[in-house]
Each structure stands twice: as C-alpha cells, then as structure tokens.
Design a protein around this motif. Structure first.
Motif, PDB file in Angstrom:
ATOM      1  N   TYR A 158       1.176  -1.379  -0.245  1.00 20.13           N
ATOM      2  CA  TYR A 158      -0.468   0.043   0.115  1.00 20.13           C
ATOM      3  C   TYR A 158       0.865   1.308   0.117  1.00 20.13           C
ATOM      4  O   TYR A 158       1.877   1.042   0.516  1.00 20.13           O
ATOM      5  N   VAL A 159       0.298   2.429  -0.495  1.00 20.13           N
ATOM      6  CA  VAL A 159       1.069   3.559  -1.095  1.00 20.13           C
ATOM      7  C   VAL A 159      -0.366   4.904  -0.159  1.00 20.13           C
ATOM      8  O   VAL A 159      -1.341   4.827  -0.820  1.00 20.13           O
ATOM      9  N   HIS A 160       0.347   5.298   0.914  1.00 14.92           N
ATOM     10  CA  HIS A 160      -0.789   5.797   1.746  1.00 14.92           C
ATOM     11  C   HIS A 160      -1.492   7.268   0.984  1.00 14.92           C
ATOM     12  O   HIS A 160       0.301   7.795   0.200  1.00 14.92           O
ATOM     13  N   LEU A 161      -1.943   7.626   0.087  1.00 15.46           N
ATOM     14  CA  LEU A 161      -2.412   9.034   0.230  1.00 15.46           C
ATOM     15  C   LEU A 161      -3.743  10.006   1.190  1.00 15.46           C
ATOM     16  O   LEU A 161      -2.792  10.432   0.763  1.00 15.46           O
ATOM     17  N   LEU A 162      -3.803   9.164   1.424  1.00 12.67           N
ATOM     18  CA  LEU A 162      -4.708  10.148   1.839  1.00 12.67           C
ATOM     19  C   LEU A 162      -5.640   9.643   3.947  1.00 12.67           C
ATOM     20  O   LEU A 162      -6.332   8.816   2.891  1.00 12.67           O
ATOM     21  N   SER A 163      -5.745  10.291   4.663  1.00 11.97           N
ATOM     22  CA  SER A 163      -5.844   9.924   5.475  1.00 11.97           C
ATOM     23  C   SER A 163      -7.280  10.676   5.661  1.00 11.97           C
ATOM     24  O   SER A 163      -7.562  11.588   6.111  1.00 11.97           O
ATOM     25  N   GLU A 164      -8.891  10.143   5.206  1.00 11.62           N
ATOM     26  CA  GLU A 164      -9.806  10.438   5.080  1.00 11.62           C
ATOM     27  C   GLU A 164     -11.230  10.384   6.346  1.00 11.62           C
ATOM     28  O   GLU A 164     -11.270   8.987   6.781  1.00 11.62           O
ATOM     29  N   GLU A 165     -11.865  11.567   6.862  1.00  6.94           N
ATOM     30  CA  GLU A 165     -12.442  11.001   8.372  1.00  6.94           C
ATOM     31  C   GLU A 165     -14.355  11.073   7.618  1.00  6.94           C
ATOM     32  O   GLU A 165     -13.905  11.462   6.324  1.00  6.94           O
ATOM     33  N   LEU A 166     -15.254  10.372   8.028  1.00  3.26           N
ATOM     34  CA  LEU A 166     -16.538  10.196   7.478  1.00  3.26           C
ATOM     35  C   LEU A 166     -17.085  11.685   8.610  1.00  3.26           C
ATOM     36  O   LEU A 166     -16.592  11.465   9.877  1.00  3.26           O
ATOM     37  N   VAL A 167     -17.948  12.253   7.875  1.00  2.00           N
ATOM     38  CA  VAL A 167     -19.159  13.170   8.671  1.00  2.00           C
ATOM     39  C   VAL A 167     -20.134  12.984   8.167  1.00  2.00           C
ATOM     40  O   VAL A 167     -20.987  12.610   7.413  1.00  2.00           O
TER      41      VAL A 167
END
Length: 308
Positions: A158-167
């Motif tokens: 895996y290559v990290h692109l974005l950490s994203e929260e659910l809202v």
C-alpha cells in the motif's frame, strides 16, 4: 508456445461465451472457435463443456487456464522490467479506480502522465474495492486506488495517499444546523444520538464504507430509519441538499454548500485512501509516477464538488 492462443482461451473462460470473447478480442467468432478446436486437437483433450449459450471449463480446462494466466502475467511483468531497463517508456499499465472519485482523479492527472509517457497505454477500469483487490491478486490489474480500513499486508503493498474522516451531513433547515460552523471553518463535533428520530440515506450494505458506518449507530444506541441506500455519495449528498434525510459521507464530499451543514462525530471514524498493488510484483517507473501524481492531486483537491 502461442501466447496469443493463451489469451484466447483465458478470454473464453472469463466470458463463459465464445461470442462475447470474440467481441472483446476483436476477432470473428468462427476464427476464435477454430483456434479452440485446433488447441484441443493438439492437446488431445476437451477444455470446455459446451452448451448453446454457455462455455464452462472442464477439469483439464481449469488446469490449462490456471497456468495460462500465470504465463501471461509473467510475460506482462517481464516486458515492464525490460522496457524500464531500456528506458523505452512503453508498455501497458492496468489501473483500477473506485467509482465516483476515481474518474475525476484520473481525468485530472492523465494529461501530466501522458506528457511524460506518451507511449504508455493505460487501461483504466472503474470498479469497487473488493473487485479491485481480487483482480490485483490474480494479476489482472497492476495498480488500484482503494479506500481501506485495514491493510492486508500479507497480499498487498500500500502507498498512503490520504487519511479521510467520515462526517455527518444534515439539511441546513434542521434545528441542529444552528450549531454548524461558518463556511471554511472546522466542522464542530456532534453526537449521533441527537438524530435518532431522523431519517437517513446510507451507502449500500456490504460496502467498505457501510461496514465502517454501521457500528456508529450501534454505539449511538439506535437503528437508523433508512429512506434508501445508494452506491453513490453524490446521490446521498443530493438527498440531504433536498432536505429529505441526513447521511454520513467521506470528508472529500463535504464541500461548502449553503443547503448542507456538516459535523464531525465524537469517535472520528476514518479510513485511508491508498494506491495498492500485489505484494512482490514489479512496479514499473510509470506506475510509480502515476501514484505520485495521484498523491499530488489529493493534496490539492480536498473536495469532490461535481459528479464525474
């Protein structure tokens, strides 16, 4: 060994139809059938059970197709390595993209990629996370772009692109919207318990996102009243905009909108957008550069404001 013949048989097996396989291969049905009959005559064994509209692999066919796929994958990987060694900047890159967000990303970064690699053929395929991972593991895709909650490190890199929260997204007419932040300001936190009497539209059951959402309602102590489910976050947001229900969205879809108020949830549920490829597989330079362009895209485009 005729590699083209291997491709023909694998395609018939994938389509379970000689007609559909011929269409995908851009050859005549009779020509493809002749290739199959010729191979079966050479091998002295039948590879497919035939019916009017269905071709199913025999036991021998399963063995043949299994090894044919391995050979074709080795050929693909060998050509990629040799092209990189020769700095030819040629080859084929098979990429998986998630529905909705994958297409805007691809359209945005492809011009830059093409400027660097005009002789690289890209084969994009828009499919869900589970199907991408399945195809990557079988060697049908070189690279995928997926959202994950857990990494399967035994099978994939895996290559990290974005950490994203659910809202949480609610209509601006909702009484709780009075506590929402001004446009451009950080979203305040609100408890999901306050919305137990509201209707929701949610992502479809079995999806990665839904599996992340379901425990949130359990923790809040109620089962949501679901108006309907959709595979499209744009659809979910549109229903909120029309004041018909509330929803939970990835932050990338929470762009400023005068008709929608957004809130973070106390547990800050999140997932990770990643590039993914098969563990141990060779990634040509073009693939690495494509990942870099994707990384730059997500750093510059935090919101998805329009449907692809």
């Amino acid at each position: 060994m005729d590699l083209k013949q291997l491709e023909y048989i694998v395609m018939i097996a994938e389509e379970n139809s000689i007609t559909k396989a011929a269409e995908r291969l851009f050859i005549t049905q009779s020509g493809l059938n002749q290739q199959l009959l010729k191979l079966e005559a050479e091998l002295g064994i039948q590879l497919f059970h035939r019916s009017k509209n269905d071709f199913r692999l025999t036991e021998a066919g399963q063995v043949y197709v299994s090894y044919a796929k391995k050979i074709l994958q080795l050929k693909h990987e060998a050509y990629n390595i040799l092209n990189d060694m020769a700095d030819n900047k040629t080859g084929t890159l098979r990429i998986g993209l998630t529905p909705e967000r994958g297409t805007p990303m691809f359209m945005s970064i492809y011009p830059d990629f093409y400027a660097r690699y005009p002789r690289i053929t890209i084969e994009p395929l828009e499919i869900g996370v589970k199907e991408q991972l399945s195809r990557i593991s079988k060697g049908y895709l070189d690279l995928g772009f997926v959202t994950v909650t857990d990494r399967d490190k035994s099978s994939f890199e895996y290559v990290h692109l974005l950490s994203e929260e659910l809202v949480l997204a609610i209509p601006r007419t909702h009484p709780a919207a009075a506590a929402a932040a001004a446009p451009g300001e950080p979203f305040p936190v609100i408890s999901l318990e306050e919305f137990k009497n509201n209707r929701f539209v949610l992502m479809t059951k079995g999806s990665t996102m839904r599996n992340l959402i379901n425990p949130l309602f359990k923790e809040a102590g109620f089962r949501p009243d679901i108006l309907f489910e959709s595979a499209s976050n744009f659809t979910l947001r549109s229903i909120v905009k029309r004041r018909l229900a509330c929803t939970i969205l990835p932050a990338a879809y929470a762009g400023p909108d005068p008709d929608i108020a957004y809130f973070r949830l106390p547990s800050h549920p999140s997932w990770e957008l990643t590039a993914v490829y098969k563990k141990g597989s060779y990634q040509m330079k073009a693939a690495k550069d494509f990942i870099q362009l994707a990384e730059e895209y997500w750093n510059q485009h935090p919101y998805l404001t329009e449907e692809p």
